[in-house]
Design an enzyme around this catalytic site. Structure first.
Site, PDB file in Angstrom:
ATOM      1  CG  HIS A 186       2.178  39.173 -34.325  1.00  0.00           C
ATOM      2  ND1 HIS A 186       1.688  39.798 -35.852  1.00  0.00           N
ATOM      3  CD2 HIS A 186       3.179  38.270 -34.607  1.00  0.00           C
ATOM      4  CE1 HIS A 186       1.944  37.786 -36.046  1.00  0.00           C
ATOM      5  NE2 HIS A 186       2.588  37.454 -35.203  1.00  0.00           N
TER       6      HIS A 186
ATOM      7  CE1 TYR B  34       7.267  36.279 -38.268  1.00  0.00           C
ATOM      8  CE2 TYR B  34       4.860  35.754 -39.456  1.00  0.00           C
ATOM      9  CZ  TYR B  34       6.206  35.658 -38.513  1.00  0.00           C
ATOM     10  OH  TYR B  34       5.148  36.366 -37.392  1.00  0.00           O
TER      11      TYR B  34
ATOM     12  NE  ARG C  47      -2.416  36.503 -34.744  1.00  0.00           N
ATOM     13  CZ  ARG C  47      -0.678  36.419 -34.182  1.00  0.00           C
ATOM     14  NH1 ARG C  47       0.652  35.248 -34.864  1.00  0.00           N
ATOM     15  NH2 ARG C  47      -0.447  37.146 -32.688  1.00  0.00           N
TER      16      ARG C  47
ATOM     17  CE1 TYR D 186       0.631  35.735 -39.860  1.00  0.00           C
ATOM     18  CE2 TYR D 186       2.402  37.658 -39.738  1.00  0.00           C
ATOM     19  CZ  TYR D 186       1.557  36.552 -38.977  1.00  0.00           C
ATOM     20  OH  TYR D 186       2.066  35.632 -37.790  1.00  0.00           O
TER      21      TYR D 186
ATOM     22  CG  HIS E 225       6.336  35.562 -33.219  1.00  0.00           C
ATOM     23  ND1 HIS E 225       5.686  34.634 -32.721  1.00  0.00           N
ATOM     24  CD2 HIS E 225       5.949  36.254 -34.526  1.00  0.00           C
ATOM     25  CE1 HIS E 225       4.980  34.307 -33.622  1.00  0.00           C
ATOM     26  NE2 HIS E 225       4.846  35.146 -34.608  1.00  0.00           N
TER      27      HIS E 225
END
Length: 210
Positions: A145, A95, A142, A135, A147
Site C-alpha cells: 500500500h 520505511y 499489511r 510487512y 499512504h
C-alpha cells in the site's frame, strides 16, 4: 416522428439528469490510518520520481510503478491545487523512519520514500515509484500500500492506496475496515509507452466538496 425543439430540450434534460445521478453516486474515498511512519522531517528531495534521488545516478531497487491519480468531488468535478503528500515502504517492506528501526529489512539508500505533489487543473497528479512490499505489524500483515494525505481547498483526507490482485488484500486489517473498500484499490492499466518497464495504475480520490 417529428422532433421538435421541445423534444430536444427534454432529451438534453434527461441526459443531464442521468449524468447528475451518476455523478452523485460517486462514493467518498474512505479515510484510513495515518500510520506511524509519516516523515518527521520532510526530505529535501520530494519530487514526483521516488526512484531516483537528485544528484545520483543510482536508482531504487524493485519493480517500478507509475501512478496516475485524480482528485474530484462527489459531483465528479476536478479539484485543482490540492496538496498531495505520499509515503511508503520500500521494495522489501521498510520505511526510512526512526520508528521502523526494529524492522530487519534493509533500507534502500537510493529510494526517496516520500513526495509532495499538487493536482493540476484537471485534478490530476502523477508519480513514479517502486511497488512496496508487504510487512508484518502487531495487528497483522499489511498488504502492499501507499499512504496519502490530501489537503484540498476545504478539507483534508488521510487514506491509503492498494494494488489490485494482491492475495493479502483479503486479510489486511486496515483495508478491510474501510467503509468503501473498492474505492481504495487502484486500477491496473496498460504500461505507459514512455515508461514500459513500470507497471501502471490509475486511482481516483473522491472528496466531499474539495
Amino acid at each position: 416522428m417529428h422532433i421538435t425543439r421541445r423534444h430536444l430540450v427534454a432529451g438534453a434534460a434527461a441526459v443531464a439528469g442521468v449524468s447528475a445521478v451518476k455523478a452523485q453516486s460517486l462514493k467518498v474515498t474512505s479515510a484510513q490510518d495515518l500510520g506511524p511512519f509519516y516523515p518527521i522531517v520532510r526530505p529535501a528531495d520530494h519530487d514526483a520520481d521516488l526512484t531516483r534521488l537528485k544528484g545520483s545516478r543510482e536508482v531504487a531497487i524493485g519493480q517500478p510503478i507509475q501512478v496516475i491519480g485524480r482528485i474530484v468531488d462527489v459531483g465528479g468535478q476536478p479539484i485543482s491545487g490540492a496538496t498531495v503528500d505520499l509515503w511508503q515502504a520500500n521494495a522489501v517492506g521498510r520505511y526510512d523512519h526512526p520508528g521502523d528501526r526494529a524492522n530487519p529489512a534493509a533500507l534502500d539508500a537510493h529510494f526517496q520514500g516520500f513526495a509532495r505533489l499538487s493536482s493540476d487543473q484537471d485534478g490530476e497528479f502523477r508519480f513514479r515509484s517502486i511497488k512496496p512490499a508487504a510487512y508484518d505489524t502487531p495487528i497483522g500483515t499489511r498488504t502492499p500500500h501507499i499512504h496519502f494525505a490530501i489537503d484540498g481547498l476545504t478539507e483534508r483526507l488521510v487514506t491509503q492506496m492498494y494494488f489490485p490482485g494482491e492475495a493479502l488484500n483479503s486479510s489486511d486489517p486496515i483495508l478491510n475496515r474501510a467503509e468503501h473498500r473498492a474505492g481504495l484499490i487502484a486500477e491496473a492499466i496498460d504500461r505507459l509507452s514512455a515508461d514500459p518497464q513500470a507497471l501502471a495504475f490509475r486511482w481516483t480520490i473522491v472528496l466531499v466538496s474539495g
